[in-house]
Design an enzyme around this catalytic site. Structure first.
Site, mmCIF file in Angstrom:
data_model
loop_
_atom_site.group_PDB
_atom_site.id
_atom_site.type_symbol
_atom_site.label_atom_id
_atom_site.label_comp_id
_atom_site.label_asym_id
_atom_site.label_seq_id
_atom_site.Cartn_x
_atom_site.Cartn_y
_atom_site.Cartn_z
ATOM 1 N N ARG A 124 45.365 25.888 51.929
ATOM 2 C CA ARG A 124 45.025 27.163 52.550
ATOM 3 C C ARG A 124 46.203 28.126 52.420
ATOM 4 N NH1 ARG A 124 45.134 25.940 59.107
ATOM 5 N NH2 ARG A 124 47.313 25.309 59.164
ATOM 6 N N ASN A 162 45.226 34.510 60.126
ATOM 7 C CA ASN A 162 45.509 33.359 60.985
ATOM 8 C C ASN A 162 46.925 32.883 60.751
ATOM 9 O OD1 ASN A 162 44.544 31.259 62.866
ATOM 10 N ND2 ASN A 162 45.064 29.878 61.183
ATOM 11 N N GLU A 163 47.674 32.770 61.828
ATOM 12 C CA GLU A 163 49.053 32.278 61.719
ATOM 13 C C GLU A 163 49.720 32.831 60.462
ATOM 14 O OE1 GLU A 163 49.252 28.010 62.226
ATOM 15 O OE2 GLU A 163 49.201 28.236 64.396
ATOM 16 N N GLU A 320 46.034 28.863 70.587
ATOM 17 C CA GLU A 320 45.701 27.509 70.130
ATOM 18 C C GLU A 320 46.623 26.506 70.788
ATOM 19 O OE1 GLU A 320 45.862 26.757 65.939
ATOM 20 O OE2 GLU A 320 44.963 28.667 65.420
ATOM 21 N N TRP A 328 49.214 16.537 61.897
ATOM 22 C CA TRP A 328 50.187 16.961 60.884
ATOM 23 C C TRP A 328 51.613 16.512 61.181
ATOM 24 C CZ3 TRP A 328 53.224 20.031 63.894
ATOM 25 C CH2 TRP A 328 52.615 20.743 64.924
ATOM 26 N N GLU A 368 41.657 18.272 58.456
ATOM 27 C CA GLU A 368 41.927 18.193 59.891
ATOM 28 C C GLU A 368 40.911 17.334 60.646
ATOM 29 O OE1 GLU A 368 44.683 22.032 60.581
ATOM 30 O OE2 GLU A 368 42.531 22.434 60.702
ATOM 31 N N LYS A 369 40.280 16.399 59.928
ATOM 32 C CA LYS A 369 39.256 15.601 60.621
ATOM 33 C C LYS A 369 39.854 14.671 61.673
ATOM 34 C CE LYS A 369 38.712 12.334 56.760
ATOM 35 N NZ LYS A 369 39.535 13.122 55.797
ATOM 36 N N PHE A 370 41.139 14.394 61.579
ATOM 37 C CA PHE A 370 41.753 13.563 62.625
ATOM 38 C C PHE A 370 42.561 14.384 63.626
ATOM 39 C CE2 PHE A 370 41.161 10.375 59.168
ATOM 40 C CZ PHE A 370 40.125 9.696 59.800
ATOM 41 N N HIS A 371 42.308 15.696 63.637
ATOM 42 C CA HIS A 371 42.906 16.564 64.662
ATOM 43 C C HIS A 371 41.951 16.558 65.854
ATOM 44 C CE1 HIS A 371 44.505 20.152 66.600
ATOM 45 N NE2 HIS A 371 45.477 20.217 65.701
#
Ligand code: GLA
Length: 678
Positions: A124, A162-163, A320, A328, A368-371
């Site tokens: 990204r 974003n950020e 956020e 991460w 980010e599926k494990f976020h």
């Protein structure tokens, strides 16, 4: 809440962000799910009290699937669904991550790292902040989004990109070099002035023409520090310029408040948010606990206090945080039951009027599926979901706190310019790191129960009883004068080593260190004497110290403590210089945590600083927010034992009255609307 940044200049509109009570929200990425899930989403949002969701943050490839072809069908449906359910929209402009077609058509938008190699799409934020091609496409998208939704009643806030700068702040490509040259021309006017500022007589680096100047790509030796420092300044300004261009487009079509999410956090340092904050209609920050640090919870308090500083003391928005683990860090720790609530209310205690998360529903695919998320993979029959619902209810009970402001007796001076330059190449010790010294000073005050404002070295210091300047390596003449005048007029200051060393061109201030503060401190440092890692010095006060020593002589100062051993036995390590009314303290070494706390306790007492909290190892936080009619005392107990503290009034979490003593159970938070007399 009803807020806007206090130091507005730039493009900020007259539109404040207005919300009833606390905003409670999250990033919502419905494009990852089908419509059958959306209905369930809004039902659950209502159950939890979620009333502000950020959408279209990564929307670009959905709403512009092919160049110039826009499809708002899904976004229309989602916005109407949220609106029908009374959930307000924090609408992303959608530009943070360009779609694959753009980088395929225009690979020149891709960022280049300092070794001169390109970074590819597939992650990204793969765009160069100076790319005219990227800007043209991004601003065309913003125009479409703004025209379509600029007057929609659901839109509460614009969320630009974003950020900004999270991954791409420093781009070293040729487009950037051209923009850097223009920025340098505007700053210096002549090439001679640039040569002077960068000290290019050294190593035969004199420039004859602007065209010879490049971005500071990787070299065989260390790079020119002036060039590197200006590249940081430029890169921050370049992204701010980009923010302003998106904002200008939004302004043409909408009067809704505009912000973007800052990253006031331990590991990202590329933007000088002092220069950004005035452009925000409300300051917003993203914060994640960083378990690579010794004390992530104290760092949360630090980041929240710095965010409040950026907001000029006004309420701000936590845009956020994570409900549980992130994905991460090397080791992504889950939050214990209650920890998310304490983290959230710690932000509130330090001035947040909105608590939002990344993200609503845990992704099934992608990086980010494990976020963690508010709705975890395991669903709603979970400890985490029940805590999400309970937090929504708690924020509802605290609604009257919004709009109130934190009060502090102590200020710490924070400078991105000192961070950039002080942590540069070729310095006396690679083990001295700006943020470590900053955290050390903050932690000591935090553990003493003292509330701290974190402010710019340019800030008005007159209202503070004590000002602390940790490792403030680079100061402009005006900043030096600001702190010197504060002490001369009766203020108390603590300055720590490697402060006041250079001017704003990173040029050494001569005649003995610390040139900017030598007179006010009444000392002269002849030579730095850094230590090898692991070398522990003893002081005659009984304190231990590491990292750093200095050949220091006192001029008008008195010696508080000296080294017993190490390279400079008998030489002063801690000094105090009294002025009419005020005092300037100096610490020439890295005191071990307990010794720094002891010293700051003494200094704070002399300066008549009020400690609201009891002394603890950061386990008990006590902060007061002052409203127009009441004050609110936040007590956050991170520890395993119940605590009792003096307070009188009405406790808002439990809805019980408090008479002189409040009992705060282990790992709980209490918020007391104080009786006017207390
Ligand atoms: C940042 C980003 C989000 C998400 C989170 C994960 O804050 O803005 O999109 O990636 O990190 O922690």
């Amino acid at each position: 809440m009803n807020s806007r940044a206090a130091t507005s200049d730039g493009t900020a509109s007259a539109t404040p962000f207005v919300h009833e009570g606390f905003a409670y929200g999250c990033d919502y990425n419905p494009e990852q799910w089908g419509p059958e899930v959306w209905a369930d989403d809004v039902r659950l949002m209502r159950e939890a009290g979620v009333d502000l969701v950020a959408i279209n943050i990564f929307g670009w490839s959905h709403i512009e699937p092919r160049p110039g072809e826009y499809d708002f069908t899904t976004l229309d449906t989602v916005i109407e669904l949220l609106h029908a359910n009374g959930i307000r929209v924090n609408l992303g402009t959608g530009t943070s991550s360009p779609p694959p077609w753009l980088s395929t058509l225009h690979p020149e938008i891709l960022p280049v790292t300092d070794d001169g190699t390109s970074r590819f799409p597939g992650g990204r934020q793969a765009w160069c902040p100076s790319s005219a091609v990227f800007r043209e496409h991004a601003l065309a998208l913003v125009e479409q989004v703004a025209m379509r939704y600029g007057h929609h009643p659901a839109i509460a806030l614009w969320h630009v990109s974003n950020e900004l700068g999270c991954h791409n702040a420093l781009c070293y490509c040729d487009d950037t070099a051209a923009a850097f040259r223009l920025w340098l021309q505007a700053r210096y006017g002549t090439i001679e002035a640039l040569n002077e500022a960068w000290g290019t007589s050294f190593w035969s680096q004199r420039y004859g023409q602007w065209a010879e100047i490049l971005t500071p790509r990787r070299t065989l030796s260390s790079r020119n520090p002036g060039q590197v420092l200006d590249f940081h300044r430029f890169s921050s300004a370049e992204l701010l310029d980009y923010f302003r261009r998106e904002t200008a487009v939004l302004r043409r079509h909408s009067t809704v408040a505009v912000t973007t999410n800052f990253m006031v956090t331990a590991h990202i340092r590329n933007l000088d948010y002092w220069s950004w904050a005035g452009d925000m209609d409300i300051v917003a920050n993203d914060h994640y606990l960083d378990h690579r640090l010794a004390d992530p919870t104290t760092e949360l308090a630090f980041a929240a206090d710095l965010t409040r500083g950026l907001a000029g003391g006004a309420p701000w928005l936590l845009m956020e945080q994570a409900a549980g683990a992130v994905n991460w860090q090397p080791h992504n720790l889950a939050k214990a039951p209650g920890e998310m609530t304490r983290n959230s209310l710690a932000h509130v205690a330090r001035g947040a009027d909105g608590i939002c998360f990344f993200q609503w529903r845990a992704s099934l695919q992608g990086s980010e599926k494990f976020h963690s998320a508010l709705v975890p993979h395991a669903g709603t029959d979970t400890v985490l979901w029940r805590e999400v619902v309970a937090l929504g209810a708690t924020l509802g009970r605290l609604a009257e706190v919004t709009g109130s402001r934190v009060v502090a007796d102590v200020a710490i001076l924070f400078s991105w310019e000192s961070w950039w330059s002080g942590d540069g190449e070729s310095r006396p010790s690679q083990s001295v790191r700006y943020l470590d010294q900053m955290h050390a000073a903050y932690t000591a005050l935090h553990e003493l129960g003292v509330t701290v404002d974190i402010v710019s070295p340019d800030a008005d210091l007159s209202g503070y009883r004590l000002v602390v300047a940790p490792a403030l390596y680079l100061v402009s003449d005006a900043q030096a004068e600001n702190l010197n005048a504060y002490v001369a007029s009766g203020g108390h200051a603590l300055i720590t080593f490697f402060s006041g060393i250079v001017d704003e061109d990173d040029r050494v201030r001569t005649g003995g260190y610390p040139g900017a503060f030598r007179e006010i401190l009444g000392i002269t440092v002849e030579e730095f004497s850094p230590l090898l890692p692991g070398h522990v010095l003893a002081l005659d006060s009984g304190a231990a110290a590491t990292l750093w020593a200095e050949r220091l002589r006192v001029d008008t100062a008195e010696v508080v403590a000296s080294y017993v051993d190490g390279p400079l036995p008998g030489v002063p390590a801690v000094t105090r210089n009294r002025h009419v009314g005020g005092t300037a303290w100096y610490v020439a070494t890295a005191l071990e945590a307990g010794a720094l706390r002891d010293l700051l306790r003494t200094i704070a007492q002399e300066a008549r600083v009020t400690a609201l909290g009891p002394e603890s190892a950061g386990t008990i936080e006590v902060v007061r927010r002052m409203g127009t009619t009441h004050s609110y005392l936040f007590i956050i107990n991170h520890g395993p034992d119940d605590v009792e503290l003096a307070a009188s009034g009405h406790e808002l979490v439990t809805d019980e009255s408090v008479d002189r003593i409040v009992r705060v159970p282990a790992r709980a938070v209490r918020v007391i609307r104080e009786d006017p007399a207390s």
